[in-house]
Design an enzyme around this catalytic site. Structure first.
Site, PDB file in Angstrom:
ATOM      1  N   LYS A 187      15.172   1.567  16.372  1.00  0.00           N
ATOM      2  CA  LYS A 187      16.448   2.019  16.924  1.00  0.00           C
ATOM      3  C   LYS A 187      16.858   1.103  18.067  1.00  0.00           C
ATOM      4  O   LYS A 187      16.116   0.933  19.025  1.00  0.00           O
ATOM      5  CB  LYS A 187      16.319   3.466  17.431  1.00  0.00           C
ATOM      6  CG  LYS A 187      17.566   3.998  18.114  1.00  0.00           C
ATOM      7  CD  LYS A 187      17.338   5.385  18.706  1.00  0.00           C
ATOM      8  CE  LYS A 187      18.539   5.848  19.509  1.00  0.00           C
ATOM      9  NZ  LYS A 187      18.310   7.144  20.185  1.00  0.00           N
ATOM     10  N   VAL A 208      14.044  18.911  15.436  1.00  0.00           N
ATOM     11  CA  VAL A 208      15.298  18.270  15.066  1.00  0.00           C
ATOM     12  C   VAL A 208      15.388  16.864  15.642  1.00  0.00           C
ATOM     13  O   VAL A 208      16.169  16.052  15.180  1.00  0.00           O
ATOM     14  CB  VAL A 208      16.515  19.089  15.546  1.00  0.00           C
ATOM     15  CG1 VAL A 208      16.497  20.466  14.931  1.00  0.00           C
ATOM     16  CG2 VAL A 208      16.551  19.192  17.058  1.00  0.00           C
ATOM     17  N   GLU A 238      21.703  12.191  23.354  1.00  0.00           N
ATOM     18  CA  GLU A 238      21.197  10.860  23.721  1.00  0.00           C
ATOM     19  C   GLU A 238      19.690  10.748  23.515  1.00  0.00           C
ATOM     20  O   GLU A 238      19.027   9.921  24.147  1.00  0.00           O
ATOM     21  CB  GLU A 238      21.569  10.539  25.173  1.00  0.00           C
ATOM     22  CG  GLU A 238      23.020  10.125  25.367  1.00  0.00           C
ATOM     23  CD  GLU A 238      23.303   8.683  24.954  1.00  0.00           C
ATOM     24  OE1 GLU A 238      22.335   7.964  24.621  1.00  0.00           O
ATOM     25  OE2 GLU A 238      24.474   8.274  24.976  1.00  0.00           O
ATOM     26  N   GLY A 267       1.724  23.754  20.097  1.00  0.00           N
ATOM     27  CA  GLY A 267       1.511  22.410  19.562  1.00  0.00           C
ATOM     28  C   GLY A 267       2.826  21.663  19.474  1.00  0.00           C
ATOM     29  O   GLY A 267       3.505  21.470  20.471  1.00  0.00           O
TER      30      GLY A 267
END
Length: 501
Positions: free
Chosen positions: A79, A48, A341, A13
């Site tokens: 962003k 993360v 990035e 998942g």
């Protein structure tokens, strides 16, 4: 006569698994009979990566996801780019923004004209020619609006809680008919051809299928372990192999950019969400031990930590193939290029979209498989080279880590790019590249790379004419920034999440 794929099985998942399930459930629901996702609550996800690139907007739009509802559910913020601190040199600071810089000058690209002036003016600002860069530094945001102005072309991505994004997509997928099976995969069955025939779960259950999608993370349980596809190690170019992640309490309104701060053996990230800040440290264990990295991370938090730092081990590189027989790896099972990035989710999207385009029947033609593997290999290598650029170009030599990065041999394709820019500031643009001219310009210039001379074609332009053109471009972009509302005001008005105390 070909036999169509009837049963798709997704192993794992998390973000990769549920992005795949949501996409296939929406776009292939009339072409396959069942989509089954197998995951175990016993296995935690990495999670993360909470920052993205603008490509995520295309993915969400195809799925008809309401942006404001999505951001409320994931505690998301906007962003406009990444601020790099201490990269290239200590005390250096630059923004890698989304969107192009300036505008073309006839047949010449913007940066060719700008470089002519910038090479003779040490105070020349590249940020002044990019609306996203100016808005990020001013803490402003709005979506595209109007026409024939930089405001109509605002490019942006998101910060969000990855676990909540997976849950959001799970709810959508199950509503579209995806069947979720709870269980731990204990064995992968192969048929006489070496194709995967089924997954055996704890409790002796068998999940059979025609096409298997490996979203099992770094372990790559299907493609790597069961089918024996090897791993191509890129750690000689991207040497960081550890990360620590920790959330912290917010101390200010969220800014519309990610921050990456280099340290003596890697870098730290800071990702502002509505309810907290995501922090982490990426480092090379050859040059820094985990306890030192932990102390460094906690000492540089803006607010109180909300948990103990979580350790993650990884190896940069990719699988030698992304598709083998009747199995395709998507996400960490296909490779990992570190979150510098924010490319992990972008590469998941690319894998899903290309698989849809080359969706097989049960004959699994090798031409389709070879094309998929070639396309994904090229994309991974392009992203790899862009990441290497950050480590390789610069003047930092204050630690063994940065001396290693400065002295390492880099891929030939990157060397050629750098030499072209060093010569006359030229930036080649290949069709379909993930990172475009403005991305390479921002990072190469920001890291301190300078051409020996400007493009000869700009020397025929009267200097007064080009200076006037540059000033007008700056003025228009600055005026657009001034029209934008504060980032926190936009969130509060349109997509504020309910945050418990």
């Amino acid at each position: 006569m070909s036999q169509k794929i009837r049963h798709v099985v997704i192993a794992g998942g998390g973000t990769a698994g549920w992005m795949t399930a949501a996409w296939f459930a929406r776009l292939l629901k009339d072409d396959v009979d069942t989509i089954t996702l197998v995951e175990s609550e016993e296995i935690s996800t990495i999670g993360v990566g909470e920052a993205t690139t603008p490509y995520i907007r295309v993915f969400n739009q195809v799925l008809d996801i309401d942006e404001h509802a999505f951001l409320k559910s994931t505690y998301g913020t906007y962003k406009l780019g990444i601020e790099f601190v201490d990269w290239g040199a200590i005390n250096n600071r630059y923004v890698h923004p989304f969107g192009p810089f300036g505008r073309e000058f006839g047949a010449l690209p913007f940066h060719s004209v700008w470089l002519r002036h910038a090479l003779s003016d040490r105070n020349a600002s590249l940020d002044a020619y990019n609306l996203q860069a100016l808005a990020a530094k001013a803490g402003k945001f709005m979506p595209p609006a109007g026409a024939n102005s930089p405001l109509a072309e605002i490019s942006y991505a998101y910060h969000f809680d990855a676990s909540h994004y997976a849950a959001f997509l799970r709810q959508m997928s199950e509503a579209e008919g995806v069947r979720r099976v709870e269980g731990r995969i204990e064995h992968v069955d192969l048929d006489e051809r070496g194709f995967i025939s089924g997954l055996r779960l704890n409790g002796e259950r068998l999940i059979e299928g025609d096409l298997f999608i490996d979203c099992t993370g770094f372990r790559s349980l299907l493609l790597g372990e069961a089918l024996g596809v090897g791993f191509e190690d890129w750690s000689r170019w991207l040497p960081c192999d550890r990360a620590l992640a920790v959330p912290s309490r917010s101390t200010e309104p969220p800014v519309p950019y990610t921050r990456s701060t280099a340290h003596s053996a890697g870098w730290r990230w800071r990702i502002p969400l509505q309810h907290r800040v995501g922090n982490g440290s990426v480092f090379c264990s050859q040059f820094m031990d985990e306890e030192t990295a932990r102390e460094n991370l906690l000492a540089n938090l803006d607010g109180e930590p909300l948990a103990e730092p979580r350790a993650i081990r990884f190896q940069t590189g990719r699988r030698q193939k992304f598709w083998e027989k009747n199995c395709v790896a998507i996400g960490l099972s296909s490779g990992f290029l570190e979150p510098l990035e924010s490319t992990s989710i972008m590469l998941i999207q690319n894998g899903i979209a290309r698989l849809q385009y080359l969706f097989p029947d049960r004959d699994f033609h090798q031409a389709d498989i070879d094309t998929y593997n070639a396309d994904l290999t090229r994309e991974y290598e392009e992203v790899r080279d862009f990441l290497i650029l950050h480590y390789y170009v610069g003047s930092r030599c204050d630690s063994d880590f940065w001396r290693y990065c400065r002295d390492m041999s880099v891929p030939d394709a990157l060397t050629q790019r750098l030499n072209l820019f060093r010569s006359r500031g030229r930036i080649p643009q290949e069709r379909g590249e993930q990172f475009r001219t403005g991305n390479w310009l921002a990072v190469m210039w920001g890291q301190g790379l300078r051409p020996a001379a400007p493009d000869p074609l700009v020397l025929s332009i009267p200097e007064e004419r080009s200076e006037t053109w540059l000033r007008q471009t700056r003025d228009v972009i600055a005026a657009c920034r001034d029209r934008m509302p504060p980032h926190e005001d936009y969130i509060r008005h349109f997509c504020a999440a309910t945050i418990s105390a």
